[in-house]
Design a protein around this motif. Structure first.
Motif, PDB file in Angstrom:
ATOM      1  N   LYS A 198      27.194  46.556  -4.522  1.00 21.76           N
ATOM      2  CA  LYS A 198      28.085  45.442  -4.834  1.00 21.76           C
ATOM      3  C   LYS A 198      27.882  44.974  -6.266  1.00 21.76           C
ATOM      4  CE  LYS A 198      27.339  43.807  -0.093  1.00 21.76           C
ATOM      5  NZ  LYS A 198      26.715  42.733   0.728  1.00 21.76           N
ATOM      6  N   ALA A 199      28.912  44.308  -6.778  1.00 23.21           N
ATOM      7  CA  ALA A 199      28.841  43.686  -8.093  1.00 23.21           C
ATOM      8  C   ALA A 199      29.416  42.273  -7.970  1.00 23.21           C
ATOM      9  CB  ALA A 199      29.627  44.499  -9.113  1.00 23.21           C
ATOM     10  N   PRO A 200      29.023  41.368  -8.882  1.00 20.21           N
ATOM     11  CA  PRO A 200      28.110  41.569 -10.000  1.00 20.21           C
ATOM     12  C   PRO A 200      26.662  41.738  -9.541  1.00 20.21           C
ATOM     13  CG  PRO A 200      28.754  39.259  -9.871  1.00 20.21           C
ATOM     14  CD  PRO A 200      29.590  39.991  -8.866  1.00 20.21           C
ATOM     15  N   ASN A 201      25.891  42.369 -10.417  1.00 16.21           N
ATOM     16  CA  ASN A 201      24.495  42.622 -10.090  1.00 16.21           C
ATOM     17  C   ASN A 201      23.637  42.461 -11.343  1.00 16.21           C
ATOM     18  OD1 ASN A 201      24.709  45.293 -11.488  1.00 16.21           O
ATOM     19  ND2 ASN A 201      25.986  45.794  -9.709  1.00 16.21           N
ATOM     20  N   THR A 202      22.336  42.428 -11.146  1.00 17.02           N
ATOM     21  CA  THR A 202      21.440  42.267 -12.284  1.00 17.02           C
ATOM     22  C   THR A 202      20.035  42.701 -11.889  1.00 17.02           C
ATOM     23  OG1 THR A 202      20.731  40.743 -14.034  1.00 17.02           O
ATOM     24  CG2 THR A 202      20.731  39.879 -11.780  1.00 17.02           C
ATOM     25  N   SER A 203      19.098  42.594 -12.824  1.00 15.03           N
ATOM     26  CA  SER A 203      17.695  42.893 -12.553  1.00 15.03           C
ATOM     27  C   SER A 203      16.876  41.614 -12.618  1.00 15.03           C
ATOM     28  CB  SER A 203      17.158  43.899 -13.576  1.00 15.03           C
ATOM     29  OG  SER A 203      17.353  43.422 -14.898  1.00 15.03           O
ATOM     30  N   ILE A 204      15.796  41.580 -11.876  1.00 18.26           N
ATOM     31  CA  ILE A 204      14.837  40.490 -11.975  1.00 18.26           C
ATOM     32  C   ILE A 204      13.433  41.099 -11.928  1.00 18.26           C
ATOM     33  CG2 ILE A 204      16.414  38.867 -10.842  1.00 18.26           C
ATOM     34  CD1 ILE A 204      14.649  38.898  -8.415  1.00 18.26           C
ATOM     35  N   ILE A 205      12.449  40.333 -12.378  1.00 18.31           N
ATOM     36  CA  ILE A 205      11.056  40.766 -12.334  1.00 18.31           C
ATOM     37  C   ILE A 205      10.269  39.706 -11.579  1.00 18.31           C
ATOM     38  CG2 ILE A 205       8.991  41.262 -13.696  1.00 18.31           C
ATOM     39  CD1 ILE A 205      10.796  42.296 -15.904  1.00 18.31           C
ATOM     40  N   VAL A 235      12.837  34.017  -3.391  1.00 22.66           N
ATOM     41  CA  VAL A 235      14.044  33.676  -2.628  1.00 22.66           C
ATOM     42  C   VAL A 235      14.850  32.605  -3.356  1.00 22.66           C
ATOM     43  CG1 VAL A 235      14.868  32.616  -0.491  1.00 22.66           C
ATOM     44  CG2 VAL A 235      13.138  34.416  -0.395  1.00 22.66           C
ATOM     45  N   GLU A 236      14.175  31.609  -3.939  1.00 23.95           N
ATOM     46  CA  GLU A 236      14.885  30.581  -4.696  1.00 23.95           C
ATOM     47  C   GLU A 236      15.553  31.176  -5.932  1.00 23.95           C
ATOM     48  OE1 GLU A 236      15.581  27.455  -3.875  1.00 23.95           O
ATOM     49  OE2 GLU A 236      14.640  27.986  -1.952  1.00 23.95           O
ATOM     50  N   HIS A 237      14.893  32.148  -6.555  1.00 25.50           N
ATOM     51  CA  HIS A 237      15.472  32.848  -7.705  1.00 25.50           C
ATOM     52  C   HIS A 237      16.764  33.564  -7.296  1.00 25.50           C
ATOM     53  CE1 HIS A 237      14.400  35.479 -11.484  1.00 25.50           C
ATOM     54  NE2 HIS A 237      15.645  35.066 -11.496  1.00 25.50           N
ATOM     55  N   LEU A 238      16.712  34.265  -6.178  1.00 21.09           N
ATOM     56  CA  LEU A 238      17.908  34.948  -5.688  1.00 21.09           C
ATOM     57  C   LEU A 238      19.011  33.966  -5.335  1.00 21.09           C
ATOM     58  CD1 LEU A 238      16.362  37.723  -3.393  1.00 21.09           C
ATOM     59  CD2 LEU A 238      17.239  37.968  -5.719  1.00 21.09           C
ATOM     60  N   LYS A 239      18.642  32.858  -4.726  1.00 22.36           N
ATOM     61  CA  LYS A 239      19.635  31.831  -4.387  1.00 22.36           C
ATOM     62  C   LYS A 239      20.349  31.327  -5.633  1.00 22.36           C
ATOM     63  CE  LYS A 239      17.672  29.700  -0.202  1.00 22.36           C
ATOM     64  NZ  LYS A 239      17.073  28.445   0.315  1.00 22.36           N
ATOM     65  N   LEU A 241      20.711  32.865  -8.563  1.00 22.12           N
ATOM     66  CA  LEU A 241      21.576  33.900  -9.120  1.00 22.12           C
ATOM     67  C   LEU A 241      22.867  34.041  -8.323  1.00 22.12           C
ATOM     68  CD1 LEU A 241      18.931  36.651  -9.969  1.00 22.12           C
ATOM     69  CD2 LEU A 241      20.338  35.397 -11.614  1.00 22.12           C
ATOM     70  N   ASN A 242      22.763  33.940  -7.015  1.00 19.57           N
ATOM     71  CA  ASN A 242      23.944  34.050  -6.164  1.00 19.57           C
ATOM     72  C   ASN A 242      24.844  32.825  -6.301  1.00 19.57           C
ATOM     73  OD1 ASN A 242      24.944  33.394  -2.989  1.00 19.57           O
ATOM     74  ND2 ASN A 242      25.420  35.425  -3.795  1.00 19.57           N
ATOM     75  N   ARG A 243      24.231  31.657  -6.316  1.00 19.95           N
ATOM     76  CA  ARG A 243      24.998  30.397  -6.388  1.00 19.95           C
ATOM     77  C   ARG A 243      25.650  30.193  -7.755  1.00 19.95           C
ATOM     78  NH1 ARG A 243      20.914  27.192  -5.944  1.00 19.95           N
ATOM     79  NH2 ARG A 243      20.717  26.891  -8.192  1.00 19.95           N
ATOM     80  N   ASP A 244      24.889  30.409  -8.839  1.00 18.68           N
ATOM     81  CA  ASP A 244      25.371  30.070 -10.179  1.00 18.68           C
ATOM     82  C   ASP A 244      26.143  31.193 -10.851  1.00 18.68           C
ATOM     83  OD1 ASP A 244      24.011  27.744  -9.700  1.00 18.68           O
ATOM     84  OD2 ASP A 244      22.402  28.116 -11.137  1.00 18.68           O
ATOM     85  N   TYR A 245      25.876  32.438 -10.464  1.00 21.10           N
ATOM     86  CA  TYR A 245      26.513  33.566 -11.145  1.00 21.10           C
ATOM     87  C   TYR A 245      27.204  34.545 -10.209  1.00 21.10           C
ATOM     88  CZ  TYR A 245      23.584  31.821 -14.941  1.00 21.10           C
ATOM     89  OH  TYR A 245      22.991  31.025 -15.892  1.00 21.10           O
ATOM     90  N   GLY A 246      27.157  34.288  -8.926  1.00 21.70           N
ATOM     91  CA  GLY A 246      27.822  35.168  -7.973  1.00 21.70           C
ATOM     92  C   GLY A 246      27.146  36.512  -7.787  1.00 21.70           C
ATOM     93  N   ILE A 247      25.874  36.628  -8.162  1.00 20.80           N
ATOM     94  CA  ILE A 247      25.162  37.906  -8.050  1.00 20.80           C
ATOM     95  C   ILE A 247      25.058  38.323  -6.583  1.00 20.80           C
ATOM     96  CG2 ILE A 247      22.942  39.051  -8.380  1.00 20.80           C
ATOM     97  CD1 ILE A 247      24.517  38.642 -10.963  1.00 20.80           C
ATOM     98  N   ARG A 248      25.356  39.613  -6.326  1.00 21.82           N
ATOM     99  CA  ARG A 248      25.364  40.119  -4.946  1.00 21.82           C
ATOM    100  C   ARG A 248      24.346  41.249  -4.708  1.00 21.82           C
ATOM    101  NH1 ARG A 248      31.308  41.775  -3.767  1.00 21.82           N
ATOM    102  NH2 ARG A 248      30.651  41.609  -1.586  1.00 21.82           N
ATOM    103  N   HIS A 249      23.755  41.720  -5.814  1.00 14.91           N
ATOM    104  CA  HIS A 249      22.745  42.772  -5.690  1.00 14.91           C
ATOM    105  C   HIS A 249      21.798  42.674  -6.878  1.00 14.91           C
ATOM    106  CE1 HIS A 249      21.173  46.728  -4.384  1.00 14.91           C
ATOM    107  NE2 HIS A 249      20.991  46.950  -5.684  1.00 14.91           N
ATOM    108  N   VAL A 250      20.500  42.896  -6.633  1.00 19.39           N
ATOM    109  CA  VAL A 250      19.525  42.872  -7.723  1.00 19.39           C
ATOM    110  C   VAL A 250      18.620  44.090  -7.640  1.00 19.39           C
ATOM    111  CG1 VAL A 250      19.504  40.344  -7.843  1.00 19.39           C
ATOM    112  CG2 VAL A 250      17.777  41.528  -6.456  1.00 19.39           C
ATOM    113  N   PHE A 251      18.057  44.424  -8.782  1.00 18.88           N
ATOM    114  CA  PHE A 251      17.047  45.473  -8.869  1.00 18.88           C
ATOM    115  C   PHE A 251      15.741  44.797  -9.269  1.00 18.88           C
ATOM    116  CE2 PHE A 251      15.470  49.277 -11.597  1.00 18.88           C
ATOM    117  CZ  PHE A 251      14.540  49.596 -10.622  1.00 18.88           C
TER     118      PHE A 251
END
Length: 472
Positions: A198-205, A235-239, A241-251
């Motif tokens: 899915k998109a949009p997507n991004t990476s996190i560390i 989990v809060e980081h993912l929340k 990204l999903n809430r503010d930028y619509g991110i649906r997948h991360v690496f």
């Protein structure tokens, strides 16, 4: 106080030709964004220019820097981007000598304060983790860097460092990266094609460091320690990204996402409970993988697991990393696929001690594994890697920094030629991907990763133009 961060391009991806890689794979500069967020939380204004997302001629970039009138310009450079970053710093100094220039990132950390002896347009280096060090430096510029751990500065014209900076003990104390400083995030950023559903997507560390000591890995920024964010923080980081930028997948771009099993289990539990609509990929070591862990990953939304396999020759593996049984690799990769996740294998060609026979052994081995896709890098001896100290004893090394990006054979093992390595590399890629099983796998991407297919087709003219240019 205003700080402007620059992420120089400096790709030189194949030495020649137009670089089309950023069309299909562009991840945000998370190190810069973490430092920017840390500074902003303490009242310091920041801006970021990511030259990968917004490429521009050097003259235009320098004019833009001068227009924004920062007090400090910070550069984060790999080995391949360092000279381009330095060229920009020189031009900035010519136009506005009062601007302070600071360099950090992998190259500065691995080469060290000696850079200050030969690159006069650099005022300071940040060695190691940058958040606290950068903050202390920019708020104490009148002291010239002296006495601040982790800062390289000049004393009597020579580069020195007063002390190394201790690692940040609790990574949960850091704010989330300042994604908002990237004007085109997340639209301009994309994970490698066909590696996401899915998109949009991004990476996190979510962790720093690695407890292992492979001969080819540069650990100069975070060293060998292993620290990590808590499952709750992730989990809060993912929340966010999903809430503010619509991110649906991360690496999860951690060196080793699965190192601490209890952390992974707790993360999987929390994410499953929250029903968070974000899938993910991660990197794992074969030693960590078993059926129970894989079930946890799958239930919590893991889509693909990447493994660093590197070689299919037992003697090469023994020389460069912790040994594992090659038969065990096949069994564990099959476990991943049986659990319902994709498997990507990471390989390397041109390691010291390799021969044509050992590389062909790796190719045959890779084709026998249950892999959905591969990534094959051209071995590059980076200054911070353990084998760098003796690399010239093991073959021919052209230490041309702009080409040291894992996409050029700057090192040739004894007994081989560069042409030989290039031929084997191309054979590796060709033999793996020109198989009906792999073709069928990508055909299924029509419904498994429709955004990848659409992106590929949208940029087909650039791909065909590049292929035609390479042939001629």
């Amino acid at each position: 106080m205003k700080v402007l961060f620059i992420h120089p391009f400096g790709s030189n991806w194949l030495g020649t030709g137009t670089d089309i890689t950023t069309i299909f794979n562009l991840m945000p500069p998370l190190g810069l964004l973490s430092i920017a967020a840390f500074l902003e939380a303490r009242g310091i204004g920041t801006e970021v220019i990511d030259c990968y997302a917004t490429p521009m001629p050097a003259e235009t970039l320098v004019a833009e820097v001068i227009r924004r009138r920062p007090d400090v310009v910070g550069f984060s450079c790999t080995t391949s981007s360092f000279l381009e970053g330095y060229s920009i710093a020189e031009r900035i100094k010519e136009k506005a000598p009062g601007i302070t220039t600071v360099f950090g990132g992998a190259h500065a950390c691995s080469v060290g304060v000696g850079l200050l002896d030969t690159f006069p347009a650099i005022d300071y280096l940040v060695i190691g983790e940058g958040e606290q060090t950068f903050f202390e430096l920019v708020t104490n510029l009148d002291h010239g860097g002296s006495g601040i751990p982790g800062v390289g500065y000049r004393e009597n014209g020579k580069g020195v460092i007063s002390a190394l900076r201790e690692h940040i003990a609790n990574l949960d104390d850091l704010p989330f990266p300042a994604y908002h400083r990237l004007p085109q995030f997340p639209k301009r950023y994309i994970l490698p094609l066909f590696s996401y559903p899915k998109a949009p997507n991004t990476s996190i560390i979510s962790s720093r460091g690695c407890p292992y000591q492979c001969s080819y890995c540069d650990r100069s920024v975070f060293s060998r320690g292993f620290r990590f964010n808590s499952p709750e923080y992730i989990v809060e980081h993912l929340k966010m990204l999903n809430r503010d930028y619509g991110i649906r997948h991360v690496f999860f771009y951690d060196d080793l996402f699965t190192t601490d099993r209890a952390r992974v289990a707790r993360f999987c539990e929390l994410k499953e409970r929250e029903r968070l609509p974000v899938t993910y990929n991660c990197i794992a070591r074969l030693e960590h993988v078993d059926a129970e862990l894989l079930r946890l990953l799958k239930r919590s939304g893991c889509w693909q697991v990447n493994f660093g396999i590197e070689s299919g020759d037992p003697e090469v593996i023994k020389k460069h990393r912790k040994f594992y049984g090659l038969d065990e690799v096949q069994r564990k990769l099959q476990l991943v696929r049986d659990t319902g996740m994709r498997v990507k294998g990471l390989f390397m060609v041109g390691l010291p001690g390799e021969t044509e026979e050992s590389i062909r052994r790796t190719i045959d081995y890779a084709l026998a594994l249950p892999l959905d896709e591969i990534n094959v890098t051209k071995f590059t001896p980076f200054p911070g890697a353990p084998l760098y100290a003796t690399i010239r004893e093991q073959g021919e090394f052209d230490e041309n920094w702009p080409l040291m990006n894992c996409l050029n054979f700057v090192f040739v093992p004894h007994g081989m030629t560069r042409e030989q390595l290039e031929g084997l590399y191309n054979e590796f890629i060709s033999r793996f991907y020109r198989r009906s099983r792999i073709h069928w796998g990508y055909t299924k991407m029509l419904w498994k990763s429709p955004h990848s297919v659409a992106t590929f087709l949208r940029h087909l003219p650039e791909i065909l133009a590049f292929e035609l240019k390479q042939k001629w």
